[in-house]
Scaffold this motif. Structure first.
Motif: not given
Length: 342
Positions: A71-83
């Motif tokens: 759910e729409r947290p920080s872009p940096s967090y999302v990038v780390e999750l996806q990577n």
């Protein structure tokens, strides 16, 4: 002319094994010797073989798709999750389907239906979906496999990859207090995320251990985004007196706090110490570099994907407890210092 696509029959001919053995070796199935597996993979590479995922899906009656919902947290967090998830999937047959979903706390049934209808073999549940009991009930009733990343409740339910966020928040608040700060502002994250409550609890314990009380007037609510972080940081800094330090519950809001301080002509850390949480990329590229807590998001996402795949491929049983804990690290950088004049 259209060139003929390489098949496992071609690989079997070159490697001197049966097509069934080729299939098992390429899929890293058990009961294939290391020598045979290496020979098959060398033959596949020499023949420039690329598996037909659609054909594999038809044969296995599986999609080889794993969902990742957040759910729409920080872009940096999302990038780390996806990577992290992609790092585990990139060399195998599974592919990642990213499914951002907002306001899951008020509509967990909708997310449950989305996951069940998306043709997925399983899903990675990041906060706050990982802490929604109604969603977990829906998935469990359908025997839908999932792995939970940093949940804060029902930690014996499903595959769990966790970190002690209370202890992590304690460590960074303890650092701020040890520098001599007593007038400390706190920027909370999204109140619907259990992580925000856990981090606040860690702060409270550190303040109590130091014999310092938290002034409720110094606690403001953000939502883990830069934009809201900037606005509430300005609220804190416009007060008289202003705090000598601010604890933000993630790095994006901490960086926004540094920007707000600069816009008011304040220096960091000379006039204001700022600390974040996560150790996302922005914490290392901002100036001054941000004191923060390393939450190994990428490694946790890799681990969650790895264990989910093991479950899907039948390599990991389903024990009663499926929890794996990751450690945190306090990273002291240039954004924190002793209070001015102390």
């Amino acid at each position: 002319m259209i060139s003929k696509r390489t098949t496992i029959v071609d690989i079997a001919r070159v490697a001197g094994v049966t097509p069934k053995t080729v299939s098992r070796a390429l899929n890293d199935a058990p009961h294939v010797s290391d020598t045979v597996r290496r020979k098959v993979k060398e033959a596949a590479a020499a023949l420039d073989y690329h598996p037909n995922l659609a054909a594999q899906s038809l044969i296995a009656r599986r999609s080889f798709l794993i969902g990742l919902t957040y759910e729409r947290p920080s872009p940096s967090y999302v990038v780390e999750l996806q990577n992290g998830a992609l790092g585990r999937l990139e060399s195998g047959r599974y592919r990642l389907v990213v499914l951002p979903f907002n306001h899951v706390a008020s509509r967990p049934d909708e997310l449950g239906r989305l996951l069940l209808r998306a043709g997925l073999d399983g899903a990675l549940l990041a906060p706050p979906a990982c802490d929604q009991p109604e969603l977990l009930d829906i998935l469990d009733r359908q025997k839908f496999p999932y792995a939970r990343i940093t949940p804060h409740s029902d930690l014996d339910r499903g595959i769990v990859v966790a970190m002690d966020e209370v202890a992590a928040a304690f460590s960074i608040a303890e650092h701020i207090l040890a520098l001599g700060h007593r007038d400390v502002g706190i920027i909370l994250g999204d109140p619907s995320h259990a992580a925000s409550r856990s981090r606040l609890e860690g702060y409270r314990r550190a303040f109590a251990a130091a014999g310092v009380s938290i002034a409720e007037s110094r606690v403001v609510t953000g939502d883990f985004t830069y934009e809201v972080g900037y606005r509430v940081a300005r609220e804190l800094l416009d007060r008289n007196p202003r705090p000598s330090a601010i604890l933000a519950q993630n790095d994006d809001m901490a960086v926004a706090t540094i920007a707000a301080a600069r816009d008011l002509g304040l220096s960091v850390p000379g006039d204001l110490s700022v600390a974040g949480f996560d150790n996302s990329e922005v914490s290392r590229t901002t100036w001054p570099q941000l004191t923060t807590v390393n939450q190994p998001v990428r490694q946790m996402a890799w681990d969650a994907a790895d264990r989910l795949i093991a479950r899907l491929d039948g390599e990991e049983a389903a024990p009663t407890s499926q929890r794996r804990d990751h450690s945190h690290d306090l990273l002291v950088r240039a954004s924190t210092a002793r209070p001015h004049g102390s």
